[in-house]
Scaffold this motif. Structure first.
Motif, PDB file in Angstrom:
ATOM      1  N   THR A   1       0.835  -1.197   0.000  1.00 53.53           N
ATOM      2  CA  THR A   1       0.000   0.000   0.000  1.00 53.53           C
ATOM      3  C   THR A   1       0.875   1.254   0.000  1.00 53.53           C
ATOM      4  O   THR A   1       2.083   1.196   0.240  1.00 53.53           O
ATOM      5  N   HIS A   2       0.248   2.381  -0.257  1.00 56.85           N
ATOM      6  CA  HIS A   2       0.978   3.651  -0.192  1.00 56.85           C
ATOM      7  C   HIS A   2       1.524   3.858   1.223  1.00 56.85           C
ATOM      8  O   HIS A   2       2.639   4.358   1.389  1.00 56.85           O
ATOM      9  N   PHE A   3       0.745   3.483   2.216  1.00 61.59           N
ATOM     10  CA  PHE A   3       1.232   3.615   3.596  1.00 61.59           C
ATOM     11  C   PHE A   3       2.476   2.760   3.814  1.00 61.59           C
ATOM     12  O   PHE A   3       3.445   3.208   4.434  1.00 61.59           O
ATOM     13  N   ASN A   4       2.461   1.524   3.321  1.00 57.03           N
ATOM     14  CA  ASN A   4       3.624   0.642   3.453  1.00 57.03           C
ATOM     15  C   ASN A   4       4.887   1.332   2.943  1.00 57.03           C
ATOM     16  O   ASN A   4       5.931   1.345   3.611  1.00 57.03           O
ATOM     17  N   ILE A   5       4.783   1.927   1.754  1.00 55.07           N
ATOM     18  CA  ILE A   5       5.951   2.494   1.097  1.00 55.07           C
ATOM     19  C   ILE A   5       6.364   3.818   1.725  1.00 55.07           C
ATOM     20  O   ILE A   5       7.559   4.078   1.940  1.00 55.07           O
ATOM     21  N   VAL A   6       5.395   4.677   2.032  1.00 54.50           N
ATOM     22  CA  VAL A   6       5.711   5.960   2.671  1.00 54.50           C
ATOM     23  C   VAL A   6       6.345   5.721   4.030  1.00 54.50           C
ATOM     24  O   VAL A   6       7.324   6.375   4.405  1.00 54.50           O
ATOM     25  N   GLU A   7       5.803   4.769   4.778  1.00 50.69           N
ATOM     26  CA  GLU A   7       6.366   4.453   6.091  1.00 50.69           C
ATOM     27  C   GLU A   7       7.773   3.900   5.950  1.00 50.69           C
ATOM     28  O   GLU A   7       8.657   4.190   6.776  1.00 50.69           O
ATOM     29  N   CYS A   8       8.008   3.115   4.902  1.00 50.41           N
ATOM     30  CA  CYS A   8       9.348   2.589   4.647  1.00 50.41           C
ATOM     31  C   CYS A   8      10.320   3.744   4.387  1.00 50.41           C
ATOM     32  O   CYS A   8      11.440   3.755   4.918  1.00 50.41           O
ATOM     33  N   ALA A   9       9.881   4.724   3.605  1.00 49.79           N
ATOM     34  CA  ALA A   9      10.725   5.890   3.320  1.00 49.79           C
ATOM     35  C   ALA A   9      11.050   6.656   4.601  1.00 49.79           C
ATOM     36  O   ALA A   9      12.191   7.077   4.820  1.00 49.79           O
ATOM     37  N   ASN A  10      10.053   6.803   5.454  1.00 48.08           N
ATOM     38  CA  ASN A  10      10.256   7.560   6.684  1.00 48.08           C
ATOM     39  C   ASN A  10      10.998   6.774   7.761  1.00 48.08           C
ATOM     40  O   ASN A  10      11.349   7.326   8.800  1.00 48.08           O
ATOM     41  N   SER A  11      11.221   5.502   7.509  1.00 47.25           N
ATOM     42  CA  SER A  11      11.955   4.679   8.486  1.00 47.25           C
ATOM     43  C   SER A  11      13.450   4.627   8.171  1.00 47.25           C
ATOM     44  O   SER A  11      14.188   3.908   8.830  1.00 47.25           O
ATOM     45  N   LEU A  12      13.886   5.401   7.173  1.00 51.68           N
ATOM     46  CA  LEU A  12      15.280   5.357   6.744  1.00 51.68           C
ATOM     47  C   LEU A  12      16.157   6.380   7.473  1.00 51.68           C
ATOM     48  O   LEU A  12      17.179   6.813   6.947  1.00 51.68           O
ATOM     49  N   GLU A  13      15.752   6.760   8.676  1.00 46.69           N
ATOM     50  CA  GLU A  13      16.504   7.753   9.433  1.00 46.69           C
ATOM     51  C   GLU A  13      17.933   7.309   9.729  1.00 46.69           C
ATOM     52  O   GLU A  13      18.833   8.130   9.863  1.00 46.69           O
ATOM     53  N   SER A  14      18.144   5.997   9.839  1.00 51.16           N
ATOM     54  CA  SER A  14      19.487   5.493  10.156  1.00 51.16           C
ATOM     55  C   SER A  14      20.478   5.775   9.027  1.00 51.16           C
ATOM     56  O   SER A  14      21.697   5.691   9.225  1.00 51.16           O
ATOM     57  N   MET A  15      19.966   6.122   7.833  1.00 42.88           N
ATOM     58  CA  MET A  15      20.846   6.418   6.708  1.00 42.88           C
ATOM     59  C   MET A  15      21.376   7.849   6.754  1.00 42.88           C
ATOM     60  O   MET A  15      22.225   8.241   5.942  1.00 42.88           O
ATOM     61  N   ALA A  16      20.895   8.642   7.715  1.00 43.42           N
ATOM     62  CA  ALA A  16      21.247  10.064   7.766  1.00 43.42           C
ATOM     63  C   ALA A  16      22.741  10.306   7.946  1.00 43.42           C
ATOM     64  O   ALA A  16      23.239  11.379   7.601  1.00 43.42           O
ATOM     65  N   GLU A  17      23.458   9.313   8.486  1.00 41.03           N
ATOM     66  CA  GLU A  17      24.892   9.510   8.703  1.00 41.03           C
ATOM     67  C   GLU A  17      25.688   9.481   7.412  1.00 41.03           C
ATOM     68  O   GLU A  17      26.841   9.909   7.381  1.00 41.03           O
TER      69      GLU A  17
END
Length: 289
Positions: free
Chosen positions: A199-215
């Motif tokens: 779903t769109h929620f699945n994918i948007v939530e996946c995008a927003n869960s990538l905070e660990s990549m900020a480094e």
């Protein structure tokens, strides 16, 4: 052995414990929803709009020099073309293409119109494409000309076809976060390939869960995109990570070491996601030279 009273007391305590856990999880979920309500109701096109508003001048398509604010208009123009071709909300549309700019352009245009994207592996056979289209009720596949073949299962749309322009009367479809955004097939390594809807929620939530990549990824950085976008890894880094951070993607449709090395020298991408086999190719190329 426990007495009847002891058993009743134990069962009662276990039920209270389970209730307490579920109640706590419920409270946490409510708090998360209140703090991130926008995420829970957002679709993928809206995620693109948010990024374009936050980083309008950051390049998205690096090789083509297309910034986020311009990418939005390109998507709208492709949406107008697909609308004229008969695409309607709820339609399932396949994409069969290498990593060319028209891939993400077409994907977001399909979402703009409220359709579902069927991501097709470029290494399969016509028989498999026909079967996948039949299973998913897909009647249109946007493909490069090299993939086109005769079939009565669906129609092909030339993904490289030039668009005439934006239709000002064509507005984004009302797409819920619970609507299906993508469909993919499993590899079938352990059985018959299965359809995986997200779903769109699945994918948007996946995008927003990538905070660990900020480094190691920042707004304005360039991410090298040679992993196939129809695959979950390529999709995750080349579409979701770039959108989340306002970064750009340098698309490369081939795995040609000379072209890749030339890109590294010219564009100097800060992020190069790859699988071990590709790093071995690079290593061998360096040693050979």
């Amino acid at each position: 052995k426990l007495s009847i009273c002891a058993r009743i007391e134990l069962i009662f305590n276990v039920k209270i414990f389970i209730f307490a856990i579920l109640f706590t999880l419920g409270i946490i979920s409510i708090v998360q929803y209140k703090n991130n309500k926008e995420i829970f109701i957002m679709n993928m096109y809206q995620l693109l709009e948010r990024t374009a508003q936050t980083y309008p001048d950051n390049l998205y398509l690096v090789r083509e020099g297309v910034a986020y604010k311009d990418f939005i208009n390109i998507v709208k123009a492709r949406a107008a073309s697909l609308d004229a071709a008969g695409l309607k909300k709820g339609d399932i549309v396949g994409i069969l293409s290498h990593n060319i700019p028209e891939f993400p352009i077409t994907m977001f245009a399909i979402w703009y119109l409220g359709g579902t994207v069927l991501l097709l592996d470029t290494n399969l056979t016509p028989f498999e494409y026909d079967n996948m289209a039949s299973i998913t009720n897909c009647h249109l596949v946007c493909a490069e000309k090299s993939f086109v073949y005769k079939t009565d299962k669906f129609k092909f749309y030339d993904i490289t076809k030039k668009d005439k322009g934006v239709n000002p009367d064509l507005k984004p479809a009302a797409v819920e976060s619970t609507d299906i955004a993508t469909m993919s097939f499993t590899s079938g390594s352990t059985g018959v390939p299965k359809v995986v809807p997200l779903t769109h929620f699945n994918i948007v939530e996946c995008a927003n869960s990538l905070e660990s990549m900020a480094e190691w990824i920042k707004p304005g950085d360039y991410l090298y995109g040679f992993l196939p976008m129809y695959h979950v890894f390529g999709f995750g880094v080349e579409i979701l990570a770039t959108l989340h951070y306002g970064a750009g993607v340098l698309l490369q449709p081939t795995i040609n070491p000379k072209e890749i090395m030339a890109d590294f020298k010219k564009y100097r991408p800060q992020i190069i996601p790859a699988v071990p086999r590709l790093w071995e190719v690079f290593r061998n190329k360096i040693i050979d030279n």
